[in-house]
Design a protein around this motif. Sequence first.
Motif, PDB file in Angstrom:
ATOM      1  N   THR A 199      46.764 158.460  15.661  1.00 50.00           N
ATOM      2  CA  THR A 199      46.091 157.442  16.483  1.00 50.00           C
ATOM      3  C   THR A 199      46.947 156.172  16.537  1.00 50.00           C
ATOM      4  O   THR A 199      47.941 156.033  15.812  1.00 50.00           O
ATOM      5  CB  THR A 199      44.727 157.086  15.889  1.00 50.00           C
ATOM      6  OG1 THR A 199      44.926 156.491  14.597  1.00 50.00           O
ATOM      7  CG2 THR A 199      43.864 158.329  15.763  1.00 50.00           C
ATOM      8  N   ARG A 200      46.544 155.265  17.413  1.00 48.74           N
ATOM      9  CA  ARG A 200      47.252 153.986  17.501  1.00 48.74           C
ATOM     10  C   ARG A 200      47.174 153.218  16.185  1.00 48.74           C
ATOM     11  O   ARG A 200      48.154 152.597  15.756  1.00 48.74           O
ATOM     12  CB  ARG A 200      46.651 153.138  18.625  1.00 48.74           C
ATOM     13  CG  ARG A 200      47.334 151.775  18.795  1.00 48.74           C
ATOM     14  CD  ARG A 200      48.742 151.936  19.321  1.00 48.74           C
ATOM     15  NE  ARG A 200      49.521 150.706  19.196  1.00 48.74           N
ATOM     16  CZ  ARG A 200      50.709 150.521  19.772  1.00 48.74           C
ATOM     17  NH1 ARG A 200      51.235 151.486  20.508  1.00 48.74           N
ATOM     18  NH2 ARG A 200      51.357 149.383  19.621  1.00 48.74           N
TER      19      ARG A 200
ATOM     20  N   TYR B  78      53.266 159.827  17.896  1.00 49.32           N
ATOM     21  CA  TYR B  78      52.253 159.089  18.660  1.00 49.32           C
ATOM     22  C   TYR B  78      52.190 159.589  20.107  1.00 49.32           C
ATOM     23  O   TYR B  78      51.100 159.749  20.669  1.00 49.32           O
ATOM     24  CB  TYR B  78      52.575 157.586  18.618  1.00 49.32           C
ATOM     25  CG  TYR B  78      51.600 156.748  19.409  1.00 49.32           C
ATOM     26  CD1 TYR B  78      50.270 156.623  19.021  1.00 49.32           C
ATOM     27  CD2 TYR B  78      52.022 156.085  20.563  1.00 49.32           C
ATOM     28  CE1 TYR B  78      49.379 155.861  19.762  1.00 49.32           C
ATOM     29  CE2 TYR B  78      51.134 155.312  21.305  1.00 49.32           C
ATOM     30  CZ  TYR B  78      49.807 155.200  20.896  1.00 49.32           C
ATOM     31  OH  TYR B  78      48.925 154.459  21.635  1.00 49.32           O
TER      32      TYR B  78
ATOM     33  N   GLU C  42      50.312 162.592  20.516  1.00 45.41           N
ATOM     34  CA  GLU C  42      48.920 162.353  20.127  1.00 45.41           C
ATOM     35  C   GLU C  42      48.570 163.018  18.801  1.00 45.41           C
ATOM     36  O   GLU C  42      47.437 163.445  18.575  1.00 45.41           O
ATOM     37  CB  GLU C  42      47.959 162.808  21.227  1.00 45.41           C
ATOM     38  CG  GLU C  42      48.144 162.060  22.541  1.00 45.41           C
ATOM     39  CD  GLU C  42      47.125 162.475  23.591  1.00 45.41           C
ATOM     40  OE1 GLU C  42      46.364 163.447  23.337  1.00 45.41           O
ATOM     41  OE2 GLU C  42      47.078 161.835  24.648  1.00 45.41           O
TER      42      GLU C  42
END
Length: 316
Positions: free
Chosen positions: A221-222, A215, A218
């Motif tokens: 995604t969240r 995370y 990146e």
Amino acid sequence: MAAQDGRCTAIDIYGVEIYNMKTGIVLAFFLKCFLTSDGEVVNMKIVEEPSNYGFNNYNVGVNNDETKLKMRVKPSNFSGPPHLRTFEHKCFEKQILGYKYEFCPFSNVTQHEQSYRWNPFHGVLGVWQEWEIEDNKFVAMIMREGERCGDISRSTRVLFECAESNEILNVTENSKCHYQLQFSTPLVCAEHSMLVYPNLPPHLRLAWDHLQGQYQREEITRKGYDKRLKKIFIEAGYCLSESVQQVIAKAAVEQEKLEEKEQKGEFDTLYQCKEEYHKLKKEAEGLRALLAVKNDEVPVPQPVDAGPDHANNTVV
């Protein structure tokens, strides 16, 4: 009675108690008629008071209904902070606004209406299912599949607060049949007492570390991060998957249908029929014993003799 100031006073007293089986109210009439020589009534008193015996008090005063409540589903296994295991097989009670609440961590929450009405509510507000987790913390215990409430089942969210004693602080119904119970305990006072990560087994901590790295770089995604993190919590036994929740809800409905058939006297097997017969027989014996005790307690009203001079004076 003795004559006073040349005036003879006669007293006729009758005590009458009438028990209303439907309302559970005793009307106690105490007629105190003080008759002077000219026939004037001096005093008459009528007292109405609640009954101390009867079928309503069978519901209120006896704990049989409270101890025989059935859960629609079985509670989940213990999970969460290990130091909370001390709450297993323990229950905590508190009366709030005419209701007695009982919280049994890792089992269920129940509500008992303290009322003289004919059919006070006694029911399960939720059965232990899973933890609500936010920001690496165990936030609340989730109790689902309680008593039916129209088209839904009752549920309770249990929040913990730091305090010196184990105690139910308050219970609120934030929306229809969805409750929130606040519980205080010294077991959550330590700074890291409700953290999730330290209580995970080593391989799941490594999985979380890897996920956190993805995370931060990146790579996901969240939404993807939250979805994969939820799987870690499910594997740890802290949360239930949607499919498992559906299976539990379906089992609760099936159990309800079975109980409805039993209430209507419909049974799929001879064993169920025999079990119901013995249960009803035991309940009938209990009611007979209760009625026998209550009948011994009810006083038989007797008129008080006012003396030979007024033997013909009768109060109707």
